[in-house]
Design a protein around this motif. Structure first.
Motif, short mmCIF file in Angstrom:
data_model
loop_
_atom_site.label_atom_id
_atom_site.label_comp_id
_atom_site.label_asym_id
_atom_site.label_seq_id
_atom_site.Cartn_x
_atom_site.Cartn_y
_atom_site.Cartn_z
N THR A 28 -0.64 -13.52 1.21
CA THR A 28 0.23 -12.52 1.83
C THR A 28 -0.12 -11.13 1.35
O THR A 28 -0.06 -10.16 2.11
N LEU A 29 -0.51 -11.01 0.08
CA LEU A 29 -0.89 -9.73 -0.51
C LEU A 29 -2.36 -9.39 -0.24
O LEU A 29 -2.89 -8.44 -0.81
N ARG A 30 -3.00 -10.17 0.63
CA ARG A 30 -4.41 -9.97 1.02
C ARG A 30 -5.37 -10.08 -0.17
O ARG A 30 -6.40 -9.41 -0.23
N SER A 31 -5.03 -10.93 -1.11
CA SER A 31 -5.95 -11.19 -2.22
C SER A 31 -7.10 -12.05 -1.75
O SER A 31 -6.96 -12.86 -0.83
N LEU A 32 -8.26 -11.89 -2.39
CA LEU A 32 -9.41 -12.74 -2.13
C LEU A 32 -9.38 -13.91 -3.10
O LEU A 32 -9.03 -13.74 -4.27
N MET A 33 -9.78 -15.09 -2.62
CA MET A 33 -9.77 -16.27 -3.49
C MET A 33 -11.07 -17.05 -3.33
O MET A 33 -11.60 -17.17 -2.21
N ALA A 34 -11.56 -17.57 -4.43
CA ALA A 34 -12.74 -18.43 -4.44
C ALA A 34 -12.50 -19.60 -5.36
O ALA A 34 -11.75 -19.50 -6.34
N CYS A 35 -13.12 -20.72 -5.06
CA CYS A 35 -13.01 -21.91 -5.90
C CYS A 35 -14.39 -22.50 -6.11
O CYS A 35 -15.32 -22.26 -5.32
N SER A 36 -14.53 -23.28 -7.16
CA SER A 36 -15.84 -23.87 -7.47
C SER A 36 -15.64 -25.18 -8.22
O SER A 36 -14.55 -25.49 -8.70
N ILE A 37 -16.74 -25.93 -8.32
CA ILE A 37 -16.74 -27.24 -8.97
C ILE A 37 -17.73 -27.20 -10.12
O ILE A 37 -18.89 -26.83 -9.93
N SER A 38 -17.30 -27.59 -11.31
CA SER A 38 -18.19 -27.58 -12.47
C SER A 38 -19.15 -28.75 -12.40
O SER A 38 -18.95 -29.71 -11.64
N VAL A 39 -20.18 -28.69 -13.23
CA VAL A 39 -21.18 -29.75 -13.26
C VAL A 39 -20.56 -31.07 -13.69
O VAL A 39 -20.91 -32.15 -13.20
N ARG A 77 -21.31 -26.45 -8.59
CA ARG A 77 -21.88 -25.15 -8.96
C ARG A 77 -22.09 -24.26 -7.74
O ARG A 77 -23.14 -23.63 -7.60
N HIS A 78 -21.12 -24.23 -6.89
CA HIS A 78 -21.23 -23.50 -5.63
C HIS A 78 -19.87 -22.87 -5.34
O HIS A 78 -18.83 -23.51 -5.54
N ALA A 79 -19.85 -21.62 -4.91
CA ALA A 79 -18.59 -20.91 -4.68
C ALA A 79 -18.13 -21.10 -3.24
O ALA A 79 -18.89 -20.87 -2.30
N TYR A 80 -16.89 -21.51 -3.08
CA TYR A 80 -16.23 -21.60 -1.78
C TYR A 80 -15.16 -20.51 -1.70
O TYR A 80 -14.57 -20.13 -2.71
N SER A 81 -14.86 -20.05 -0.50
CA SER A 81 -13.75 -19.13 -0.29
C SER A 81 -12.50 -19.91 0.11
O SER A 81 -12.58 -20.85 0.90
N VAL A 82 -11.36 -19.50 -0.40
CA VAL A 82 -10.07 -20.06 0.01
C VAL A 82 -9.45 -19.09 1.01
O VAL A 82 -9.22 -17.92 0.69
N THR A 83 -9.18 -19.57 2.22
CA THR A 83 -8.75 -18.67 3.30
C THR A 83 -7.36 -18.98 3.84
O THR A 83 -6.87 -18.26 4.70
N GLY A 84 -6.70 -20.03 3.35
CA GLY A 84 -5.37 -20.34 3.85
C GLY A 84 -4.66 -21.35 2.97
O GLY A 84 -5.30 -22.13 2.26
#
Length: 444
Positions: free
Chosen positions: A137-148, A159-166
């Motif tokens: 709601t505050l228009r923050s950017l979000m990313a998530c990732s998975i460790s080895v 070891r890859h960055a994904y965007s969280v969009t909803g």
């Protein structure tokens, strides 16, 4: 981009959130974060660096080997903006090598001027899903990732960055199910587990509710249950935006204060609280919280505050072999104290009474500086934990309304350094630097 160094993975979120790419810098200049070209194939980029927007000009030559780009490149052969962004960022930091081993949060902040938090999903708070909804709601950017070390399958990439969009809730068989929408910046390779595109779980959702969610496009974006999200992914990064980064007048936004300061040997380099002889000499900054949050995500009344302490020239110091400082901060509540002894002469003390002996009230005074009787003998309200050698330490707190002193410090005393202190609040807050020294404070 098809491939990216870890520092550059926020560029994938910027591509999704195009509103962040056009902004007005605090000095009134407007620019585009995506390159603007001029004659002679020069490109200008703008990055946030320690409280200021810095222009970086590059040409359009890119490093290649056997006709292929060496570093970041797009799945589209004719798209070069991500590689040019990397080149400009490398120039800003001194070299491509300086980008090695960076954190996604550093890129988030340098590209947007925001303040980035990190959460380990194995220790997820019960309120994290609501926090994610509020962040969107505050228009923050979000990313998530998975460790080895995390075990995964079902077409999720380590070891890859994904965007969280909803982050939404849907009705399924009479129950509310929390869902998270995630995007793979490759534009392909999607989750194939529950709530993925065309999975059987969608059959339990009413058509009118399903129509509000895009769920069956082969574009790298997919839904998954929040319960699966915190099990499959290891880390969530949230970059909260400053008001000047958002062009829309209708969106919710954070309130923002920023200070610059120095730790100097012999004057303001007091070290952490265990250094009783010098701790009180550290710089102090006062923030006044007056209004509680309107819609607290955790159901608790209070004032949400994000505090970020960043040491300057972090990457450049590492490049020349200079060790960074271990940094942290401590917060004390000062509302309700009165002054009994001061070092500086006050112009008009209050009349003496049997209860007070020429003690002007602290509340309403400017330039307040807490002394050893408070800082060493009173319990702090909050603090960063632990001290860190990283570029920045960031903590989120929920505090009752009141006036608070934030004291940034290095762990060891007598360490020179410069810093930026940033404070984000959901409601408007007054902030200032403290300069008048007060000691022997007592509660009223």
């Amino acid at each position: 981009p098809r491939q990216a160094t870890h520092s550059l993975c926020p560029s994938t979120s910027l591509k999704i959130c195009s509103e962040i790419c056009t902004f007005e810098a605090p000095d009134g200049r407007r620019g585009r974060l995506l390159a603007s070209s001029s004659a002679g194939a020069l490109l200008r980029w703008r990055f946030w660096q320690f409280g200021e927007w810095v222009d970086v000009v590059i040409d359009d030559r890119l490093p290649t080997r056997d006709g292929k780009l060496l570093f970041v490149h797009s799945a589209e052969g004719s798209e070069f903006w991500s590689a040019l962004l990397e080149k400009a960022y490398a120039k800003l930091n001194g070299s491509y090598e300086a980008l090695t081993g960076g954190r996604a949060t550093e890129g988030f902040e340098d590209f947007t001027g925001g303040i980035a938090e990190s959460y380990e999903l194995s220790k997820a708070s019960p309120h994290l899903f609501k926090l994610m909804q509020k962040a969107l709601t505050l228009r923050s950017l979000m990313a998530c990732s998975i460790s080895v070390k995390t075990k995964t399958s079902l077409k999720l990439v380590k070891r890859h960055a994904y965007s969280v969009t909803g982050a939404k809730e849907v009705h399924s068989y009479g129950c509310l199910v929390q869902l998270v929408r995630i995007r793979n910046p490759w534009g392909r390779v999607e989750w194939i587990g529950p709530w993925s595109d065309n999975s059987k779980e969608w059959n339990s959702v009413q058509p009118e509710e399903k129509a509000k969610l895009v769920y069956s496009a082969e574009d790298g974006e997919f839904w998954m249950a929040y319960s699966d999200f915190i099990q499959q992914f290891s880390r969530l990064d949230i970059c909260n935006q400053t008001p000047d980064a958002l062009s829309s007048a209708t969106v919710s936004r954070w309130n923002y204060s920023q200070f610059e300061g120095d730790w100097r040997v012999g004057s303001t380099a007091g070290g952490c609280k265990k250094n009783e002889a010098t701790f009180c000499s550290n710089p102090q900054f006062v923030i006044k919280l007056e209004e509680e949050d309107d819609d607290p995500y955790d159901g608790e009344d209070g004032c949400t505050i994000l505090v970020g302490l960043m040491q300057k020239e972090f990457r450049k110091d590492k490049r020349i072999g200079r060790d960074p400082n271990a940094i942290g901060f401590t917060i004390y509540r000062v509302t309700g104290y009165v002054q009994s002894v001061i070092l500086l002469v006050l112009e008009a003390p209050l009349p003496s009474t049997p209860q007070t002996t020429s003690q002007p009230a602290l509340k309403g005074c400017n330039n307040i500086n807490l002394g050893p009787d408070v800082l060493l003998r009173q319990q702090y309200t909050a603090r960063s934990n632990p001290f860190t050698y990283k570029r920045e330490v960031i903590e989120r707190f929920k505090l009752p309304p009141g006036e608070y002193a934030i004291i940034p410090s290095t762990y060891e005393p007598h360490c020179n350094g410069s810093f930026i202190l940033r404070v984000f609040t959901e409601k408007e807050a007054a902030a200032r630097l403290s300069s008048v020294f007060i000691f022997q404070l007592k509660k009223t």
